[in-house]
Design an enzyme around this catalytic site. Structure first.
Site, short mmCIF file in Angstrom:
data_model
loop_
_atom_site.label_atom_id
_atom_site.label_comp_id
_atom_site.label_asym_id
_atom_site.label_seq_id
_atom_site.Cartn_x
_atom_site.Cartn_y
_atom_site.Cartn_z
N GLY A 50 0.78 -1.24 0.00
CA GLY A 50 0.00 0.00 0.00
C GLY A 50 0.81 1.28 0.00
O GLY A 50 0.22 2.36 0.01
N GLY A 103 3.14 2.19 -2.36
CA GLY A 103 3.58 2.58 -3.70
C GLY A 103 2.93 3.89 -4.13
O GLY A 103 1.79 4.20 -3.73
N CYS A 106 -0.32 3.46 -5.81
CA CYS A 106 -1.09 2.41 -5.16
C CYS A 106 -2.29 2.98 -4.40
O CYS A 106 -2.15 3.95 -3.65
CB CYS A 106 -0.16 1.69 -4.18
SG CYS A 106 -1.00 0.44 -3.27
N ARG A 109 8.20 4.58 -9.29
CA ARG A 109 8.16 5.99 -9.66
C ARG A 109 9.54 6.55 -9.96
O ARG A 109 9.74 7.27 -10.94
CB ARG A 109 7.53 6.79 -8.50
CG ARG A 109 7.26 8.24 -8.80
CD ARG A 109 7.05 9.01 -7.50
NE ARG A 109 8.24 8.96 -6.67
CZ ARG A 109 9.25 9.82 -6.73
NH1 ARG A 109 9.20 10.81 -7.58
NH2 ARG A 109 10.30 9.68 -5.97
N GLU A 153 0.27 -1.51 -11.67
CA GLU A 153 -0.06 -2.84 -12.21
C GLU A 153 -1.48 -3.23 -11.86
O GLU A 153 -2.06 -4.13 -12.46
CB GLU A 153 0.93 -3.88 -11.67
CG GLU A 153 2.30 -3.80 -12.30
CD GLU A 153 2.28 -4.07 -13.81
OE1 GLU A 153 1.91 -5.19 -14.20
OE2 GLU A 153 2.62 -3.16 -14.58
N ARG A 159 -2.07 -10.64 -10.78
CA ARG A 159 -1.36 -10.23 -9.58
C ARG A 159 -2.25 -10.34 -8.33
O ARG A 159 -1.78 -10.29 -7.21
CB ARG A 159 -0.98 -8.76 -9.81
CG ARG A 159 0.09 -8.22 -8.98
CD ARG A 159 0.52 -6.87 -9.54
NE ARG A 159 1.58 -6.35 -8.69
CZ ARG A 159 1.36 -5.52 -7.70
NH1 ARG A 159 0.15 -5.11 -7.44
NH2 ARG A 159 2.38 -5.12 -6.96
N GLY A 162 13.10 21.19 6.23
CA GLY A 162 13.25 21.80 4.92
C GLY A 162 13.68 23.25 5.08
O GLY A 162 13.84 23.73 6.20
#
Ligand code: IMP
Length: 499
Positions: free
Chosen positions: A312, A314, A317, A380, A406, A416, A485
């Site tokens: 989960g 990705g 995804c 990615r 996919e 899959r 940052g």
């Protein structure tokens, strides 16, 4: 009553590394990123290692033969996507294996009867200005000549001029004989001032082309991932449905490592697939994905040579949104690594772990390694490069590359997933998207690797194993993320906020 985890599920961005003493010998030039990819016994060497801890995802939009060659050239491995007919996947594997470092299988399909128009089409498609001409137009047919851009003038020659009238015929060619070494081929190239040397067998059939530029590139790539025959190492994804047909074809094509590609690997289907491969073939095979100790041990006991972690996380995804299953990538990895280390202590067998998906910033790779992963898998990241098999498009003022999951309707990779015997899934688990185009693989990898090595030196580690042992990892509070940052300044260049 259901089991409740005591800790929230965490991801990479919630952690940072705390530096250790950096000794003077600890500089990026001394760091090795060599890492195991298949299991091995204590004191022994793994049969396959990577020279950099990178693998490209088992995805249509990421891992074809071109990506596989480009990544192996830099020291990593691609797993060619399995959501395509068996023969097409095997052909891609064959292309990579045929691509011996410096020896290239011809990509032309020219016969003497083709025309200048065909030559120009081919050049447009392949980007190569040198093409072999064979009797039957196949890359291994009888070599009749070579065409280069020096053989025709597009401004003068008619497009229907036959290749036979302007190619350099075999009788005028300098060529090498099958079995020649790369350095012998290079000597001929230099002696005769050639750009390309064809290698032919005793029947004058074409084996390979050796290009001067590829020889130079070979010299520049000390990390190339090669097998004993100097062919690039390549992986391939399989599923738990058609493995009895797919695996023999991939093995015959010369695949080096297999992986079962699935969003949830803690299944009896994976056990059966592993057992089939282990009892019929010697090729190593990884399995997954899992996110906990039980899933890991189940796959290891079923024969897995490495285990892939992640559900989960990705970029494309939507499994978590759609089905409510998954776990933060860092939490999943930490638990699986703990189980792996215990397993190693008990059995003396080391199982490499692949952290799959959810790498957003380069430092996430270093964190994954520090947490105990032996290598990462990314979709990615690689999809952004020239070498990925998707279209590069212009959107507004920016270039993008296509990138789809996919589990999206576009990939139609329902093998899959557990569809309960149905051919399609009722819902998608992935999206169809764009990623910003980022240029060539090598230049980007160099930058990412530079960052990883530099951080390893901050942590006082010269190897990944040392990083795993020495790393000190801290959770960050939501407030402290802000100071991570640039903050409270007016940025001059927006590029500073990139990766
Ligand atoms: P990324 O590096 O964050 O893009 O993640 C890539 C990983 O996402 C792959 O290696 C797969 O494990 C996973 N993945 C690929 N396609 C899908 C999908 O359609 N749905 C869910 N996960 C996917």
């Amino acid at each position: 009553m259901a089991y409740y985890y005591k800790e929230p599920s965490r991801t990479f961005s919630e952690f940072l590394l705390v530096p250790n003493l950096t000794t003077k010998d600890c500089h990026p030039g001394n760091v090795s990123l060599k890492t195991p990819i298949v299991k091995f016994k204590r004191g022994e060497q793994p049969s396959v290692s990577l020279n950099i801890p990178f693998s490209s995802a088992v995805m249509q939009a990421v891992s074809d033969h071109n990506m596989a060659v480009a990544l192996a050239r830099c020291g990593g491995i691609s797993f060619i996507f399995g959501s395509q007919p068996v023969e097409e996947q095997a052909a891609m594997v064959r292309k990579v294996k045929g691509h011996k470092a410096g020896f290239v299988v011809s990509r032309s399909n020219l016969t003497p009867d083709h025309t200048l128009r065909d030559v120009l089409d081919l050049k447009q498609r392949t980007g190569h200005s040198t093409a072999a001409v064979t009797d039957d137009g196949t890359p291994t047919g009888k070599l009749l000549g070579i065409v280069t851009s020096r053989d025709y003038r597009t401004s003068r020659d008619p497009l229907d001029k036959p290749v036979r009238d302007f190619m350099t015929p075999f009788s005028s060619l300098i060529y090498g004989k099958s079995g020649i070494t790369l350095s012998e081929a290079n000597d001929l190239i230099w002696e005769h001032k050639l750009n390309c040397l064809p290698i032919v067998n005793e029947r004058q059939h074409l084996d390979y082309l050796v290009f001067r530029k590829d020889y130079d590139a070979h010299k520049e790539n000390p990390y190339e991932l090669l097998d004993a025959n100097k062919s690039y190492i390549v992986g391939a994804g399989i599923n738990t449905k058609d493995y009895e047909e797919r695996v023999p074809a991939l093995v015959a094509a010369g695949v080096d490592v297999l992986v079962i590609d699935s969003s949830d690997g803690y299944t009896e289907y994976q056990r059966e697939t592993l057992q089939y491969v282990k009892s019929n073939f010697g090729v190593p095979i990884g399995a997954g994905n899992v996110v906990d100790r039980e899933g890991f041990l189940y796959l290891v006991e079923s024969g897995a040579d490495f285990v892939k972690v992640g559900i989960g996380g990705g970029s494309i995804c939507i499994t978590r949104e759609q089905k409510g299953i998954g776990r933060g990538q860092a939490s999943a990895l930490i638990e699986v690594v703990e189980a792996r280390d215990e397993y190693y202590a008990e059995t003396g067998i080391y199982i490499p772990i692949c952290s799959d998906g959810g790498i957003v910033h380069d430092y996430h790779i270093t964190l994954a390694l520090a947490m105990g992963a032996d290598f990462v898998m990314m979709g990615r990241y690689f999809a952004r490069f020239d070498e990925s098999p998707t279209r590069k498009l212009k959107v507004g003022n920016n270039f993008v590359k296509e990138f789809w999951g996919e589990g999206s309707n576009r990939a139609r990779n329902w093998q899959r997933y557990d569809t309960g015997g149905k051919q399609t899934l009722l819902f998608e688990e992935g999206v169809d998207s764009y990623v910003p185009y980022a240029g060539g693989l090598q230049e980007n990898l160099d930058k990412t690797i530079g960052k990883i090595k530099s951080t390893m030196c901050n942590c006082g580690a010269l190897t990944i194993e040392e990083l795993q042992r020495k790393a000190r990892i801290t959770l960050v509070s939501a407030t402290s993320i802000v100071e991570g940052g640039a903050h409270d300044v007016i940025l001059k260049e927006s590029s500073l906020s990139g990766e």
